[in-house]
Write a protein that holds these residues in place. Structure first.
Motif, mmCIF file in Angstrom:
data_model
loop_
_atom_site.group_PDB
_atom_site.id
_atom_site.type_symbol
_atom_site.label_atom_id
_atom_site.label_comp_id
_atom_site.label_asym_id
_atom_site.label_seq_id
_atom_site.Cartn_x
_atom_site.Cartn_y
_atom_site.Cartn_z
ATOM 1 N N VAL A 34 0.844 -1.208 0.000
ATOM 2 C CA VAL A 34 0.000 0.000 0.000
ATOM 3 C C VAL A 34 0.873 1.250 0.000
ATOM 4 O O VAL A 34 2.020 1.228 0.446
ATOM 5 C CB VAL A 34 -0.945 0.055 1.229
ATOM 6 C CG1 VAL A 34 -1.966 -1.069 1.184
ATOM 7 C CG2 VAL A 34 -0.169 0.027 2.538
ATOM 8 N N GLY A 35 0.306 2.333 -0.530
ATOM 9 C CA GLY A 35 1.005 3.627 -0.525
ATOM 10 C C GLY A 35 -0.033 4.735 -0.431
ATOM 11 O O GLY A 35 -1.203 4.463 -0.157
ATOM 12 N N GLY A 36 0.396 5.975 -0.683
ATOM 13 C CA GLY A 36 -0.559 7.097 -0.619
ATOM 14 C C GLY A 36 -0.456 7.825 0.707
ATOM 15 O O GLY A 36 0.281 7.402 1.603
ATOM 16 N N PRO A 37 -1.207 8.925 0.853
ATOM 17 C CA PRO A 37 -1.050 9.768 2.047
ATOM 18 C C PRO A 37 -1.256 9.038 3.381
ATOM 19 O O PRO A 37 -0.545 9.304 4.349
ATOM 20 C CB PRO A 37 -2.083 10.871 1.877
ATOM 21 C CG PRO A 37 -2.784 10.638 0.610
ATOM 22 C CD PRO A 37 -2.153 9.505 -0.122
ATOM 23 N N CYS A 38 -2.223 8.094 3.430
ATOM 24 C CA CYS A 38 -2.450 7.417 4.715
ATOM 25 C C CYS A 38 -1.320 6.448 5.054
ATOM 26 O O CYS A 38 -1.265 5.952 6.190
ATOM 27 C CB CYS A 38 -3.782 6.676 4.718
ATOM 28 S SG CYS A 38 -5.176 7.780 4.589
ATOM 29 N N ALA A 39 -0.447 6.178 4.095
ATOM 30 C CA ALA A 39 0.698 5.306 4.401
ATOM 31 C C ALA A 39 1.687 6.013 5.328
ATOM 32 O O ALA A 39 2.629 5.381 5.814
ATOM 33 C CB ALA A 39 1.392 4.884 3.117
ATOM 34 N N THR A 40 1.468 7.293 5.603
ATOM 35 C CA THR A 40 2.345 7.961 6.562
ATOM 36 C C THR A 40 2.003 7.552 8.004
ATOM 37 O O THR A 40 2.776 7.806 8.908
ATOM 38 C CB THR A 40 2.288 9.506 6.436
ATOM 39 O OG1 THR A 40 0.925 9.886 6.379
ATOM 40 C CG2 THR A 40 3.011 9.986 5.212
ATOM 41 N N ASN A 41 0.839 6.957 8.220
ATOM 42 C CA ASN A 41 0.586 6.210 9.454
ATOM 43 C C ASN A 41 -0.150 4.927 9.096
ATOM 44 O O ASN A 41 -1.380 4.849 9.200
ATOM 45 C CB ASN A 41 -0.224 6.992 10.482
ATOM 46 C CG ASN A 41 -0.519 6.099 11.702
ATOM 47 O OD1 ASN A 41 0.223 5.143 11.970
ATOM 48 N ND2 ASN A 41 -1.583 6.396 12.422
ATOM 49 N N PRO A 42 0.606 3.902 8.674
ATOM 50 C CA PRO A 42 -0.054 2.677 8.222
ATOM 51 C C PRO A 42 -0.373 1.723 9.364
ATOM 52 O O PRO A 42 -0.890 0.640 9.133
ATOM 53 C CB PRO A 42 1.000 2.054 7.300
ATOM 54 C CG PRO A 42 2.303 2.536 7.845
ATOM 55 C CD PRO A 42 2.071 3.849 8.520
ATOM 56 N N GLU A 43 -0.105 2.101 10.595
ATOM 57 C CA GLU A 43 -0.238 1.153 11.699
ATOM 58 C C GLU A 43 -1.639 0.546 11.882
ATOM 59 O O GLU A 43 -1.746 -0.640 12.185
ATOM 60 C CB GLU A 43 0.259 1.794 13.005
ATOM 61 C CG GLU A 43 1.777 1.882 13.059
ATOM 62 C CD GLU A 43 2.443 0.506 12.932
ATOM 63 O OE1 GLU A 43 2.855 0.161 11.812
ATOM 64 O OE2 GLU A 43 2.528 -0.231 13.923
ATOM 65 N N PRO A 44 -2.734 1.297 11.683
ATOM 66 C CA PRO A 44 -4.051 0.658 11.873
ATOM 67 C C PRO A 44 -4.306 -0.503 10.917
ATOM 68 O O PRO A 44 -5.206 -1.297 11.144
ATOM 69 C CB PRO A 44 -5.041 1.805 11.618
ATOM 70 C CG PRO A 44 -4.269 3.043 11.878
ATOM 71 C CD PRO A 44 -2.865 2.755 11.463
ATOM 72 N N ILE A 45 -3.516 -0.596 9.824
ATOM 73 C CA ILE A 45 -3.737 -1.716 8.891
ATOM 74 C C ILE A 45 -2.496 -2.612 8.821
ATOM 75 O O ILE A 45 -2.333 -3.393 7.877
ATOM 76 C CB ILE A 45 -4.131 -1.202 7.484
ATOM 77 C CG1 ILE A 45 -3.130 -0.154 6.995
ATOM 78 C CG2 ILE A 45 -5.538 -0.650 7.476
ATOM 79 C CD1 ILE A 45 -3.171 0.048 5.514
ATOM 80 N N ALA A 46 -1.641 -2.513 9.838
ATOM 81 C CA ALA A 46 -0.354 -3.232 9.816
ATOM 82 C C ALA A 46 -0.509 -4.742 9.632
ATOM 83 O O ALA A 46 0.322 -5.370 8.987
ATOM 84 C CB ALA A 46 0.404 -2.951 11.116
ATOM 85 N N ASP A 47 -1.573 -5.336 10.184
ATOM 86 C CA ASP A 47 -1.723 -6.799 10.097
ATOM 87 C C ASP A 47 -2.148 -7.277 8.716
ATOM 88 O O ASP A 47 -2.085 -8.465 8.428
ATOM 89 C CB ASP A 47 -2.814 -7.285 11.082
ATOM 90 C CG ASP A 47 -2.359 -7.156 12.528
ATOM 91 O OD1 ASP A 47 -1.191 -6.773 12.749
ATOM 92 O OD2 ASP A 47 -3.189 -7.433 13.422
ATOM 93 N N PHE A 48 -2.621 -6.349 7.872
ATOM 94 C CA PHE A 48 -3.209 -6.770 6.594
ATOM 95 C C PHE A 48 -2.260 -6.623 5.409
ATOM 96 O O PHE A 48 -2.532 -7.133 4.339
ATOM 97 C CB PHE A 48 -4.478 -5.955 6.282
ATOM 98 C CG PHE A 48 -5.408 -5.814 7.454
ATOM 99 C CD1 PHE A 48 -5.773 -6.935 8.203
ATOM 100 C CD2 PHE A 48 -5.922 -4.577 7.836
ATOM 101 C CE1 PHE A 48 -6.629 -6.820 9.288
ATOM 102 C CE2 PHE A 48 -6.774 -4.450 8.921
ATOM 103 C CZ PHE A 48 -7.122 -5.569 9.660
ATOM 104 N N VAL A 49 -1.197 -5.842 5.569
ATOM 105 C CA VAL A 49 -0.357 -5.522 4.402
ATOM 106 C C VAL A 49 1.048 -6.083 4.589
ATOM 107 O O VAL A 49 1.559 -6.150 5.703
ATOM 108 C CB VAL A 49 -0.315 -3.994 4.144
ATOM 109 C CG1 VAL A 49 -1.707 -3.470 3.829
ATOM 110 C CG2 VAL A 49 0.283 -3.225 5.301
#
Ligand code: SF4
Length: 622
Positions: free
Chosen positions: A145-160
């Motif tokens: 994943v990338g994009g602006p929300c990748a600057t805090n990717p922690e809420p989706i850390a288990d999925f990516v």
């Protein structure tokens, strides 16, 4: 004729089947047997939204320029098709080849807004790929994943599996070369992820361990589990916009997309430094394209698409150094062929209005300004850098230029906002209406002027000076909207004013995700399993399901959204270096609390840290 993944029977049952058949003009066709890497580029929202996204268009073009890679597109199936795919066990497919994406090498997704997080799970689920990175096998695709929300990717850390932190043009070539090497050598997923973690800008969440303090649940430590994995991820940025890859052929959708026009990116980043704006901070420094390159690209894009409108894309178009020259070129060379120019993101000033007045068609529509706050104190708090004279002066010029409809955007719930600040919003709108009646003689008026105020609720974002700020509870947001609404009724020109406000439940959820950590993953998974997706769409958003998922997983909204963070707390995104330093953000937070304005980057460098990149506004003569 090419086979389709969906049978006629299914296509007849769903809304807008053209969303799923591919074959759009300018789409890329390759023989999958001729490439080493198959990449499914997903926008986790419906086709019409995804097709308007410039970042995907840039990456699609860039990856397909490589002979060894075939990049295809995927968008979120609308719930009608979602149900049929689940029922009939049809795996999610890419538009170009109509092949199942579970057989691809990569599934890439862009994260433009937090409310798409359950749509990531929807894509993986329909693709029939394990939702959790820990459960994926060697032959599963790599989920990046990338994009602006990748600057805090922690809420989706288990999925990516991988997170790309930064602008896609920079590190993808290295990643794809590494992947090819590993594929040739007999692919081992764990070894590949470990090697990928050393590429600048690539973050592998599964290689990090987080511990939390027992006393207050905040982060105690965040570190890699191996010594050779970097402790800090450096955001990657394009240094020279002129030589960076840009598509000269844009895809033409069959279904009317949100933006049915050619998009010309004129610059990245912003000189302004509004304190609520994440894009303005993470895309630093401001980097412009040269006007000659833009003229060439505009001509090629219009010729290759047949579109009749060109839109200039940037965070603040009127700050582009040669906007006048570019506009003259577009008007002389393009308007004569019946092409329109649209200019979002202009500031309220004489220059912008002069530019807009050159574009014939805009007079028919309303003019939009975003003062963001009603009182001068509040505009200083957010560093908007606009005075009431600028706003009234700009509106007056617009009225003289023939407009009589003005849209005004504001935020409610900003740090330190008082009732007085909120009441200033309708008062400002009233003054703008009064400027219309003072400016336009009665006989020239076409009825009343119409001033529409819209307010959204402020959400603090990572990497902004407001990243430590508390949010308000949903009820308090509604009270704030009511303060504005009540004040509307006290205005002299109230018949010329209209007020719209957004609902607040989604805002609260956005607030939880924006500054969340990896403890949110089980709740997001549960919410998805209970039927939450397309949360960004009001019709599908179900707050009660979210509350149930939070309760089940002991997630406190209070902790993530309503809490004032300590300036020294370890934040979930602190391991990412976006170049803007924490010291600068703290300084800006203090300036905000003192309502002190910081000058823009063209007036004065404020030493934010982004100068280290070695390009753009920081290195140009002021
Ligand atoms: S280093 Fe200075 S000029 Fe460059 S982005 Fe930061 S404040 Fe602006």
């Amino acid at each position: 004729m090419k086979k389709l993944a969906l049978s006629d029977d299914i296509l007849m049952q769903i809304d807008k089947p053209a969303r799923y058949i591919g074959n759009e003009f300018n789409s890329v066709k390759k023989n999958p047997a001729d490439v080493d890497i198959r990449f499914a580029m997903c926008f986790p929202d419906v086709y019409e939204v995804g097709m308007s996204h410039l970042g995907i268009a840039i990456l699609y073009d860039m990856l397909n320029k490589r002979e060894d890679t075939y990049c295809e597109r995927v968008y979120s199936p609308w719930p009608d098709l979602h149900n049929l795919m689940k029922e009939r066990n049809i795996p999610l497919f890419a538009l170009e080849s109509q092949d199942a994406i579970r057989d691809f090498d990569f599934i890439g997704m862009t994260l433009q807004y937090e409310m798409c997080y359950t749509n990531i799970l929807q894509i993986l689920d329909l693709a029939q790929v394990s939702l959790l990175t820990a459960e994926r096998k060697n032959d599963d695709p790599i989920v990046i994943v990338g994009g602006p929300c990748a600057t805090n990717p922690e809420p989706i850390a288990d999925f990516v599996d991988l997170v790309y932190v930064g602008e896609g043009e920079t590190s993808y070539p290295k990643l794809l070369e590494l992947y090819k090497e590993h594929k040739k050598a007999g692919f081992d997923r764990a070894a590949f992820l470990r090697a990928a973690s050393k590429i600048p800008g690539i973050y592998v969440p599964s290689l990090y361990e987080v511990t939390y303090k027992e006393s207050d649940s905040t982060i105690e430590s965040f570190k890699p589990i191996y010594d050779d994995v970097p402790a800090v991820i450096e955001r990657q940025v394009v240094k020279d916009m002129d030589s960076s890859s840009y598509p000269t052929k844009m895809l033409i959708p069959f279904v009317r997309a949100i933006q049915d026009r050619v998009v010309l990116e004129i610059q990245r980043g912003c000189i302004r430094g509004c304190r609520f704006c994440q894009a303005g901070m993470i895309y630093r420094p401001n980097r412009e394209k040269s006007v000659d390159i833009l003229k060439e690209q505009a001509k090629e894009l219009l010729a290759s698409t047949g579109h009749e409108e060109i839109s200039l894309s940037s965070l603040s178009s009127s700050d582009y150094h040669a906007l006048g020259e570019l506009m003259d070129f577009l008007i002389d060379d393009c308007l004569s062929e019946g092409v329109n120019v649209s200019l979002p993101s202009l500031r309220i000033d004489a220059f912008s209005l002069d530019v807009m007045s050159k574009v014939q068609d805009v007079r028919k529509s309303s003019i939009t300004f975003a003062p963001e706050a009603g009182s001068q104190r509040m505009r200083n708090v957010i560093n908007k850098g606009l005075t009431v004279e600028d706003i009234i002066g700009g509106a007056t010029l617009a009225f003289k230029g023939g407009w009589n409809k003005v849209k005004l955007y504001f935020m409610l719930g900003l740090p330190s906002e008082t009732d007085e600040d909120m009441q200033a919003i309708p008062r400002l709108a009233n003054d703008i209406a009064a400027a219309y009646y003072d400016t336009v003689p009665k006989e020239q008026r076409q009825g009343r002027c119409q001033i529409t105020i819209s307010t959204s609720f402020f959400v603090p974002k990572p990497f902004t000076p407001f990243q430590w700020a508390p949010m308000y509870e949903a009820g308090e947001y509604l009270r704030r909207a009511k303060v504005v609404n009540d004040e509307m009724k006290a205005q002299l020109n109230q018949k010329s004013l209209k007020y719209n406000w957004h609902h607040s439940d989604v805002t609260v959820l956005e607030g939880v995700f924006a500054r969340g950590d990896r403890r949110l993953c089980p709740a997001i998974l549960d919410a998805y399993k209970n039927g939450c997706f397309f949360d960004a769409w009001g019709d599908f958003f179900d707050f009660d399901k979210w509350l149930a998922a939070f309760e089940k997983n002991n997630i406190s909204i209070d902790f993530y959204a309503y809490r004032q963070r300590d300036l020294d707390e370890i934040l979930p995104w602190d391991f990412i270096n976006c170049h803007v330093t924490k010291d600068f953000l703290k300084r800006e937070w203090n300036n905000a609390m003192n309502a002190k304005v910081t000058p823009n980057c063209k007036m004065n460098c404020n030493g934010c840290g982004a100068g280290i990149i070695g390009s753009g506004v920081c290195h140009n003569a002021r």
